[in-house]
Scaffold this motif. Structure first.
Motif, mmCIF file in Angstrom:
data_model
loop_
_atom_site.group_PDB
_atom_site.id
_atom_site.type_symbol
_atom_site.label_atom_id
_atom_site.label_comp_id
_atom_site.label_asym_id
_atom_site.label_seq_id
_atom_site.Cartn_x
_atom_site.Cartn_y
_atom_site.Cartn_z
ATOM 1 N N ASP A 514 -9.826 113.244 -31.045
ATOM 2 C CA ASP A 514 -9.081 112.776 -29.870
ATOM 3 C C ASP A 514 -9.166 113.772 -28.718
ATOM 4 O O ASP A 514 -9.273 113.382 -27.556
ATOM 5 N N ARG A 515 -9.112 115.072 -29.041
ATOM 6 C CA ARG A 515 -9.232 116.079 -27.988
ATOM 7 C C ARG A 515 -10.615 116.046 -27.353
ATOM 8 O O ARG A 515 -10.780 116.221 -26.139
ATOM 9 N N ALA A 516 -11.641 115.825 -28.179
ATOM 10 C CA ALA A 516 -13.006 115.759 -27.651
ATOM 11 C C ALA A 516 -13.181 114.553 -26.729
ATOM 12 O O ALA A 516 -13.799 114.651 -25.666
ATOM 13 N N LEU A 517 -12.630 113.402 -27.128
ATOM 14 C CA LEU A 517 -12.707 112.217 -26.275
ATOM 15 C C LEU A 517 -11.993 112.450 -24.951
ATOM 16 O O LEU A 517 -12.481 112.078 -23.884
ATOM 17 N N GLN A 518 -10.825 113.074 -25.024
ATOM 18 C CA GLN A 518 -10.071 113.360 -23.796
ATOM 19 C C GLN A 518 -10.863 114.287 -22.890
ATOM 20 O O GLN A 518 -10.891 114.106 -21.660
ATOM 21 N N ALA A 519 -11.522 115.299 -23.460
ATOM 22 C CA ALA A 519 -12.322 116.222 -22.660
ATOM 23 C C ALA A 519 -13.475 115.492 -21.979
ATOM 24 O O ALA A 519 -13.762 115.721 -20.797
ATOM 25 N N CYS A 520 -14.140 114.603 -22.707
ATOM 26 C CA CYS A 520 -15.268 113.863 -22.133
ATOM 27 C C CYS A 520 -14.818 112.957 -20.989
ATOM 28 O O CYS A 520 -15.489 112.856 -19.955
ATOM 29 N N LEU A 521 -13.689 112.288 -21.168
ATOM 30 C CA LEU A 521 -13.155 111.445 -20.101
ATOM 31 C C LEU A 521 -12.825 112.270 -18.863
ATOM 32 O O LEU A 521 -13.069 111.857 -17.727
ATOM 33 N N SER A 522 -12.245 113.442 -19.078
ATOM 34 C CA SER A 522 -11.892 114.304 -17.956
ATOM 35 C C SER A 522 -13.136 114.794 -17.231
ATOM 36 O O SER A 522 -13.185 114.821 -15.998
ATOM 37 N N VAL A 523 -14.166 115.197 -17.982
ATOM 38 C CA VAL A 523 -15.420 115.644 -17.367
ATOM 39 C C VAL A 523 -16.006 114.530 -16.512
ATOM 40 O O VAL A 523 -16.391 114.739 -15.351
ATOM 41 N N ARG A 524 -16.075 113.336 -17.084
ATOM 42 C CA ARG A 524 -16.664 112.225 -16.331
ATOM 43 C C ARG A 524 -15.864 111.919 -15.062
ATOM 44 O O ARG A 524 -16.436 111.737 -13.988
ATOM 45 N N ALA A 525 -14.540 111.874 -15.189
ATOM 46 C CA ALA A 525 -13.698 111.555 -14.034
ATOM 47 C C ALA A 525 -13.877 112.580 -12.922
ATOM 48 O O ALA A 525 -13.985 112.227 -11.740
ATOM 49 N N GLN A 526 -13.932 113.867 -13.285
ATOM 50 C CA GLN A 526 -14.027 114.898 -12.258
ATOM 51 C C GLN A 526 -15.410 114.956 -11.628
ATOM 52 O O GLN A 526 -15.535 115.182 -10.418
ATOM 53 N N ILE A 527 -16.456 114.742 -12.416
ATOM 54 C CA ILE A 527 -17.808 114.710 -11.853
ATOM 55 C C ILE A 527 -17.928 113.549 -10.871
ATOM 56 O O ILE A 527 -18.487 113.687 -9.770
ATOM 57 N N GLU A 528 -17.392 112.383 -11.222
ATOM 58 C CA GLU A 528 -17.487 111.224 -10.341
ATOM 59 C C GLU A 528 -16.671 111.434 -9.070
ATOM 60 O O GLU A 528 -17.101 111.067 -7.968
ATOM 61 N N THR A 529 -15.483 112.037 -9.208
ATOM 62 C CA THR A 529 -14.647 112.278 -8.028
ATOM 63 C C THR A 529 -15.313 113.238 -7.054
ATOM 64 O O THR A 529 -15.403 112.974 -5.855
ATOM 65 N N ILE A 530 -15.788 114.351 -7.562
ATOM 66 C CA ILE A 530 -16.378 115.346 -6.658
ATOM 67 C C ILE A 530 -17.714 114.858 -6.099
ATOM 68 O O ILE A 530 -18.074 115.185 -4.967
ATOM 69 N N ALA A 531 -18.439 114.030 -6.855
ATOM 70 C CA ALA A 531 -19.688 113.470 -6.330
ATOM 71 C C ALA A 531 -19.402 112.579 -5.134
ATOM 72 O O ALA A 531 -20.125 112.608 -4.129
ATOM 73 N N GLN A 532 -18.329 111.774 -5.217
ATOM 74 C CA GLN A 532 -17.997 110.910 -4.100
ATOM 75 C C GLN A 532 -17.509 111.708 -2.901
ATOM 76 O O GLN A 532 -17.798 111.374 -1.757
ATOM 77 N N ARG A 533 -16.789 112.791 -3.153
ATOM 78 C CA ARG A 533 -16.274 113.603 -2.056
ATOM 79 C C ARG A 533 -17.351 114.483 -1.430
ATOM 80 O O ARG A 533 -17.335 114.732 -0.222
ATOM 81 N N ALA A 534 -18.274 114.978 -2.253
ATOM 82 C CA ALA A 534 -19.273 115.926 -1.747
ATOM 83 C C ALA A 534 -20.536 115.244 -1.241
ATOM 84 O O ALA A 534 -21.354 115.885 -0.583
ATOM 85 N N GLY A 535 -20.732 113.967 -1.554
ATOM 86 C CA GLY A 535 -21.847 113.238 -0.971
ATOM 87 C C GLY A 535 -23.029 113.053 -1.903
ATOM 88 O O GLY A 535 -23.146 113.686 -2.963
ATOM 89 N N ASP A 536 -23.941 112.157 -1.478
ATOM 90 C CA ASP A 536 -25.082 111.781 -2.315
ATOM 91 C C ASP A 536 -26.100 112.899 -2.492
ATOM 92 O O ASP A 536 -26.931 112.844 -3.405
ATOM 93 N N ASP A 537 -26.079 113.877 -1.602
ATOM 94 C CA ASP A 537 -27.045 114.969 -1.717
ATOM 95 C C ASP A 537 -26.447 116.203 -2.390
ATOM 96 O O ASP A 537 -27.047 117.275 -2.384
ATOM 97 N N SER A 538 -25.261 116.057 -2.977
ATOM 98 C CA SER A 538 -24.609 117.194 -3.629
ATOM 99 C C SER A 538 -25.160 117.381 -5.038
ATOM 100 O O SER A 538 -25.796 116.481 -5.601
#
Length: 644
Positions: A514-538
């Motif tokens: 369960d901790r591993a699944l939670q970590a993976c969800l958090s990684v994905r959410a944060q990568i997607e958030t910062i990608a949208q904020r930092a732009g397509d060339d980030s």
């Protein structure tokens, strides 16, 4: 002209400030007969339900904390459809205006600011509140009868603990961005708010106030976001300013990208900065212990004459018992110079007690020639040196110089644990834990574990490495790792190794899946958030591909004894399965096997991912995706801040 009355009691007098969220007025409370400040929502925001919610949230958030260093709210209401907040009226200027005018502040002034801001942040944190937009413009220097007092302003995008769960995808305020130059790496990634985010902002404020520069100062907001998450900052010593020594080490910790390496409270941060300021100005402190009534006068007169060498602060005690009291009162005493023969408690007894009270202080014994037996006994019990009565002042000064040099060396050794933390940056956490538990011989041992293995792969990095210069390609990869690794560690994972462009982490112990699944969800959410904020060339636009498997693994020391190359890792089918699932995943996918779906206990949704070619030279097999409803952050506004 008749004053405009709002809320039936507040007469507006004059506009005193404005920003993106509202206009601030000086007003007169006709009921309580006092002058107040009123913040009215800007007309262009009144029609927005989200803006009205945030405006009301600011009032309720501040009202939860009554503290001398947080601006106080007296009232909240709506007048003709427009919300307003009634606050205490402050006279003075904000820190932003001060820094624009004077550019830099002395260390003593910065320490005063940190103490007051830190006290306010500690009070907010105790109430479960994270400010999220701490910056000089929101630090007000209020003039009063006693001088200046700091007031923290504008909790408009503040977050309270009850707003969301520990699930990163449930964060309700991803639209509320803040001011990028003062934001922590986890904040720009859209992580669940945490008080340590405000401490990062406090560190940035201190850095700017001392150096006149921002640690991350790119004018392009998207590039600034990437720099905060990825790049080192210029050390204060590089600006060739007259700053207290040790500031580089202080800011390495205050602005650590991994929040677990930062100061863990405002009090700890302020104490560390205060120690630097004290060390820059303090004189060596010497405790003289002697029952002779004229010893204090003689020493004072001697050192008073030597104004060009007045490097000592003198403390006196009449016997060993009084000396222990002084040691407790002055924990920064460096050297104890004590007579052997005194009433109540003599020098030998004091010698044995000094390490209990101040383990870094060193003791010098003073006695007559005829007492060599006791002098030898004292030296055997740990005295650093001895002096003969009557004291030769030249001999005394030479002895103090030698002893203080030893004390400083001892202090440096005492700080070695902090310096040894560098080892953790370049050594597998699995090896360190193995050494801690079993010693060096244990690294080569092996044991069976039930564990969950995760591979997080940066999508198509091979093409990046082929098409971009080496330094740029490396920056892209490390930028992603700076996001991925802290989230894996936060859920108790051990980063076993970096395999090319992938991170391999192992979770074991209670609830490891369960901790591993939670970590993976958090990684994905944060990568997607910062990608949208930092732009397509980030660096984050590539996305991550995640594979996860659980089962029995073999934890073992592997390598070559002959060549002295050993490592500690996990082996087994779960490791191979996680690696192959990551290779088969598309950007943003977390792929698992059917067994994971059956064993997961948390409310995690899975959906069929079709049939994929996971195992080399084998038939395609069914896989499953980990899914969850996650609100997407809005596009990044052109303005560097969206809240005032």
């Amino acid at each position: 002209m008749q004053a405009h009355i709002i809320g039936g009691r507040y007469a507006l007098r004059r506009e005193i400030g404005h920003g993106g969220m509202g206009v601030v007025w000086e007003a007169f409370d006709q009921m309580l007969r006092r002058t107040v400040a009123i913040k009215r929502m800007a007309p262009q925001n009144v029609a927005s339900a989200e803006a009205r919610r945030r405006f009301a949230q600011e009032a309720t958030t501040i009202a939860r904390v009554r503290h001398e260093h947080i601006v106080q709210v007296h009232d909240y209401g709506i007048d003709q459809g427009s919300p307003f907040i009634v606050m205490e009226l402050l006279e003075g200027e904000d820190l932003e205006s001060r820094l624009r005018r004077v550019h830099q502040l002395p260390a003593a002034a910065v320490l005063s600011l940190l103490r007051q801001i830190g006290a306010g942040l500690d009070a907010a944190s105790a109430a479960g509140i994270v400010h999220r937009d701490l910056k000089p413009a929101n630090i007000f220097l209020a003039r009063n009868a006693c001088g200046e007092s700091v007031k923290i302003l504008d909790f408009g995008i503040g977050w309270t603990r009850h707003e969301g769960s520990d699930d990163p995808s449930s964060e309700p305020s991803s639209a509320q961005f803040g001011t990028p130059a003062y934001m922590s790496p986890e904040q720009v990634r859209g992580a669940i708010p945490h008080p340590l985010t405000d401490l990062w902002s406090l560190g940035v404020i201190a850095y700017r106030a001392l150096t006149g520069h921002l640690p991350f100062s790119l004018s392009d907001v998207r590039a600034l976001i990437v720099s905060i998450c990825t790049d080192p900052f210029p050390m204060p010593s590089s600006f060739a300013l007259d700053l207290p020594p040790g500031l580089d080490r202080f800011f390495e910790r205050a602005l650590a990208k991994d929040r677990s390496r930062r100061f863990q409270s405002a009090r700890e941060l302020v104490s560390a900065f205060a120690a630097l300021c004290d060390a820059a100005t303090r004189r060596a402190k010497i405790l003289f212990v002697d029952d002779e009534p004229d010893i204090q006068l003689l020493l004072d007169l001697h050192f008073l004459k030597k104004t060009d060498r007045a490097a000592y602060e003198l403390v006196f005690a009449a016997n060993g018992q009084h000396a222990l009291d002084e040691l407790r009162r002055h924990p920064d005493i460096d050297v104890v110079v004590t007579d052997l023969n005194m009433p109540v408690m003599g020098g030998l007894a004091l010698l044995e007690r000094v390490p209990e009270v101040n383990p870094l202080a060193r003791t010098v014994i003073v006695s007559a020639y005829g007492d060599m037996t006791n002098i030898r006994l004292a030296m055997n019990r740990g005295a650093f040196d001895f002096l003969i009565k009557p004291i030769d002042f030249q001999d005394l000064e030479a002895t103090l110089v030698k002893t203080l040099r030893h004390v400083e060396e001892h202090r440096r050794k005492a700080r070695s644990n902090e310096e040894n933390e560098m080892l953790r940056r370049f050594t597998s956490a699995a090896v360190i834990e193995r050494l801690r538990s079993h010693g060096p011989a244990g690294v080569a041992a092996s044991e069976a574990l039930e564990a969950t293995v995760v591979f997080v792969d940066v999508h198509r990095f091979t093409r990046v490495a082929r098409e971009r210069p080496p330094a740029e390609a490396t920056r892209v990869l490390n930028a992603n790792f700076e996001v991925i690794v802290p989230e894996l560690l936060a859920q108790g994972g051990i980063v076993d190794k970096f395999v090319g462009d992938a991170v391999m982490a192992v979770f074991h112990g209670p609830d490891h899946l369960d901790r591993a699944l939670q970590a993976c969800l958090s990684v994905r959410a944060q990568i997607e958030t910062i990608a949208q904020r930092a732009g397509d060339d980030s660096p984050y636009a590539h996305g991550v591909c995640v594979g996860l498997s659980t089962g029995d693994v073999l934890a073992a020391g592997v390598g070559s004894h002959a060549c002295g190359q050993l490592g500690y890792t996990v082996l087994g089918e779960a490791v191979n399965a996680a690696a192959h699932l990551a290779r088969a995943a598309l950007p943003g996918e977390i792929l698992v096997e059917e067994a994971v779906c059956a064993r997961a206990r948390r409310e995690v949704k899975f959906e069929a991912g079709g049939v994929r070619s996971v195992w080399p030279r084998s038939e395609p097999t069914p896989v499953y995706r980990v899914v969850r409803s996650e609100p997407s952050p809005p596009p990044l506004a052109e303005q560097p801040t969206v809240a005032t």
